[in-house]
Motif scaffolding. Sequence first.
Motif, short mmCIF file in Angstrom:
data_model
loop_
_atom_site.label_atom_id
_atom_site.label_comp_id
_atom_site.label_asym_id
_atom_site.label_seq_id
_atom_site.Cartn_x
_atom_site.Cartn_y
_atom_site.Cartn_z
N ILE A 1 -24.12 2.33 5.10
CA ILE A 1 -23.55 1.29 5.94
C ILE A 1 -22.27 1.86 6.51
CG2 ILE A 1 -22.82 -1.10 6.11
CD1 ILE A 1 -24.29 -1.69 3.60
N LEU A 2 -22.31 2.18 7.79
CA LEU A 2 -21.23 2.91 8.41
C LEU A 2 -20.36 1.96 9.21
CD1 LEU A 2 -20.18 5.84 8.96
CD2 LEU A 2 -21.52 5.74 11.05
N GLY A 3 -19.09 1.91 8.89
CA GLY A 3 -18.16 1.09 9.65
C GLY A 3 -17.51 1.93 10.73
N ILE A 4 -17.30 1.35 11.91
CA ILE A 4 -16.63 2.08 12.97
C ILE A 4 -15.35 1.33 13.31
CG2 ILE A 4 -16.80 2.94 15.33
CD1 ILE A 4 -19.85 3.01 14.82
N VAL A 5 -14.24 2.06 13.17
CA VAL A 5 -12.92 1.45 13.28
C VAL A 5 -12.17 2.10 14.44
CG1 VAL A 5 -10.81 0.91 12.02
CG2 VAL A 5 -12.94 1.21 10.79
N ALA B 1 -13.78 -6.90 6.10
CA ALA B 1 -15.25 -6.90 6.08
C ALA B 1 -15.78 -5.48 5.98
CB ALA B 1 -15.80 -7.57 7.33
N ILE B 2 -15.15 -4.57 6.71
CA ILE B 2 -15.58 -3.16 6.66
C ILE B 2 -15.39 -2.61 5.26
CG2 ILE B 2 -14.98 -0.85 7.49
CD1 ILE B 2 -15.20 -1.79 10.15
N ARG C 1 -19.14 4.01 4.20
CA ARG C 1 -18.47 5.12 4.87
C ARG C 1 -17.91 4.57 6.18
NH1 ARG C 1 -22.18 9.68 7.51
NH2 ARG C 1 -20.66 10.51 8.96
N ALA C 2 -16.89 5.22 6.71
CA ALA C 2 -16.33 4.71 7.96
C ALA C 2 -15.91 5.86 8.87
CB ALA C 2 -15.14 3.81 7.69
N LEU C 3 -15.92 5.58 10.17
CA LEU C 3 -15.45 6.53 11.18
C LEU C 3 -14.25 5.92 11.87
CD1 LEU C 3 -18.75 7.50 13.05
CD2 LEU C 3 -17.75 8.61 11.06
N LEU C 4 -13.28 6.73 12.18
CA LEU C 4 -12.13 6.25 12.94
C LEU C 4 -12.17 6.89 14.32
CD1 LEU C 4 -9.46 4.72 13.18
CD2 LEU C 4 -8.32 6.68 12.15
N LEU C 5 -12.24 6.05 15.35
CA LEU C 5 -12.23 6.55 16.72
C LEU C 5 -10.86 6.30 17.32
CD1 LEU C 5 -15.59 5.31 18.28
CD2 LEU C 5 -15.08 7.48 17.18
N GLN C 6 -10.41 7.28 18.08
CA GLN C 6 -9.16 7.10 18.79
C GLN C 6 -9.30 7.73 20.16
OE1 GLN C 6 -5.75 8.87 16.89
NE2 GLN C 6 -4.47 7.14 17.44
N LEU D 1 -13.63 11.20 17.74
CA LEU D 1 -13.75 10.93 16.31
C LEU D 1 -12.60 11.65 15.62
CD1 LEU D 1 -15.40 9.86 13.94
CD2 LEU D 1 -16.71 11.96 14.00
N VAL D 2 -11.69 10.88 15.00
CA VAL D 2 -10.56 11.55 14.38
C VAL D 2 -10.67 11.60 12.86
CG1 VAL D 2 -8.92 11.19 16.25
CG2 VAL D 2 -9.21 9.43 14.53
N MET D 3 -11.51 10.74 12.28
CA MET D 3 -11.63 10.76 10.83
C MET D 3 -12.98 10.22 10.40
SD MET D 3 -8.36 9.47 8.79
CE MET D 3 -8.51 9.84 7.08
N ASP D 4 -13.45 10.72 9.28
CA ASP D 4 -14.76 10.34 8.77
C ASP D 4 -14.63 10.34 7.26
OD1 ASP D 4 -17.35 10.31 7.86
OD2 ASP D 4 -18.11 11.74 9.34
N GLY D 5 -14.84 9.22 6.62
CA GLY D 5 -14.67 9.24 5.17
C GLY D 5 -14.83 7.87 4.53
N ALA D 6 -14.22 7.71 3.37
CA ALA D 6 -14.34 6.46 2.62
C ALA D 6 -13.63 5.34 3.36
CB ALA D 6 -13.72 6.64 1.23
N PRO D 7 -14.24 4.15 3.40
CA PRO D 7 -13.68 3.04 4.17
C PRO D 7 -12.23 2.74 3.84
CG PRO D 7 -15.84 2.46 3.37
CD PRO D 7 -15.52 3.79 2.78
N ALA D 8 -11.88 2.70 2.56
CA ALA D 8 -10.51 2.32 2.19
C ALA D 8 -9.51 3.29 2.81
CB ALA D 8 -10.37 2.32 0.67
#
Lengths: 415, 283
Positions: free
Chosen positions: A64-68, A219-220, A226-231, A235-242
């Motif tokens: 379950i991939l969160g995109i932030v 919620a994420i 797992r989560a991705l951070l877009l800026q 894609l600037v980061m890929d890792g654990a949601p917390a």
Amino acid sequence: MSGVSIRVEGLAKRFAIGAPGQSGPLSRVRQRWGGSQQPQAANAPQRTFWALQDLNFTVQRGEILGIVGRNGAGKSTLLKLLARILTPTAGRIQLLGRLGALLEVGTGFHPELTGRDNTFLNGAILGMPRREIQRNFDEIVAFAELAAFIDTPVKFYSSGMYTRLAFAVAAHLESEILLVDEVLAVGDAAFQQKCLGKMGQIAQTEGRTILFVSHATNAIQALCTRALLLQQGRLVMDGAPAHIIQTYLNRFAETQTHLENLPDPAQPFQILQALLVEGEEAPQRPLRLQVTYALRQHPAPLITVQLHNSQDQPIYYTDTSFLPDGRHHEIGQHTLHLDLPTALLGPGTYHLGVGTWHPGPTAPHFLEAGLQFTLPEPETRLARHNIRWPSALFPPPGWRYLGSENLPLQQEARS
Amino acid sequence: MSAQPPATFVVEINADHPRTLNGRELLQFRELLWTLIWRDIRVRYQQTVIGVLWVFLQPLLLMLIYTLVFSVMVRVPVGDTPYPLFILAGLVNWTFFSQGWTRASQSILNNAPLVLKVYFPRLILPLAAILSNLLDYLLTLGFTLVFAAALGYWPGVRTLGIVACFALMVVQLLGLGAWGAALTARYRDMNLLIPLLLQTLFYLTPVIYPLELAQDALGADLYNLAGLFPMTTVISGMRWAILEGQPPPPWPMLLLSVLSASLLCISGFWYFARSEQSFMDVL
């Protein structure tokens, strides 16, 4: 390798900025023969911007991939590319499995049709085979808590009923890959929780892959593995949601505490400077906002201020209609002070939006000023044990001791 | 962790693949096509009091008006055929054509929320718009055949010509519908232009008058060129198939219209596939 569900390689999307209908054969004819109407439009180079650039990632089945990311970071563009609503400018996407996209609640619902008909319609639009809907129909109706109204046209539904039905259909999508956009932002909290629960359960037990875009960082954190951070489209980061969420919230904060604009005499009203200044009474430190503006032409707009917490929720608003002095309406350059309610706020990072509002039906508009400040953890007993302050507010403590009494009744009761 | 069988359904999205008409994909989405057709029919007759009776009422009323004008007031020569039957056989087909084209042209625009939020082959929308008229058409066509039989025009082998004419009409409709839908999405001018074109075509094609009337007026060469217009051969062909005694369209004209219909259809699909990607930007 057999566990891969989505593979994205070198994905990029470029948009043209400009009014639609400005390109295309007929418009070119019109521009050529229509004469001087839009001489600039014909010659001006088309402006473009990259909504996404050089995106690479793979998603395993069951993740379950969160995109932030902030607004405009490219989250929705990414989902639309995956959902094939947009075509990429470069790169490729490989989807291994049937894909269902929930970019909106109740896509294609027709008001004249009954709840039953809309269930089948919406299901078909989301890509559910009729058999699948039939098999799950009773469960969908029960999930939506709409058994009594299922044969009523949805135009008679309340907005809550409408959303529940739409969610119920979506939650029963059996596609191997599910894309969920911000849709969970609507609907009541209890029902949202129910849907999140259902999604999480399906992902775990049936090995379904879910991509989830949301501003609701909690919620994420609760749902994603797992989560991705877009800026700005990357894609600037890929890792654990917390971890990702922490970074996201920190980056969100790293901006200036000072806004300055060059005077432009052509503008009837202009905010020239906005900055945060420390108040004098040190221990309570009521932070002050100092705004300097130029009013060159009437009517004067109201100056508006809004405070957001780190979850991007608005928690405080005020405007100059509360300012009793009338001199700030006069033509000229003025400076105002506003005491911010910092004495009430709990620890955390806060952003300040400064804007204007002209009386009318549109909501106040805030500049992306990026004014921000952080209130530290208060020195409390909790803090000494490394426990964070457990609430949003930290007003001056209101405890008072009223006196002592001997309580013989209690003592008797104990013995 | 991967106890599931490998996914059988793999989609590749590539930047450098231009979209083309993909028949297999259309087939995959046939269920959506049926659902959209069913929705259109359902919505059209929802909350109407007399429901499906409208299907018959509309052509009957038009038949009465045209008979009054072109048979009682102006005498259009139609041979031995009673004028009400003559006009009905034309009107039924014309209605299918004009409604099909109108609805297909508006289909992308009217379903903008779907186009913006869900992926499916966009061609499904004009297709559904055309096919949702099919039920109405079959009912009225059946009614026309019964009406004809009641007046002594029994169906025979010739009646099978209906199928050929229908096929030609559908090819023309698909082409025009694809052009109309793609153009309307980008240029709202089409909403104003198409009714005008339909009005013109209504008088150019032999709906209210027999084809021979045009032959007398234009001479044989020019007359055959009328086959280039959609519906000219379809309507006179339908009349020939339904009503004994009405002449068939001449061969050169028929060939010309098959040719123009094919060109229209191919170019329509080509233009639609080309514009499909930009629907997002213009809706």
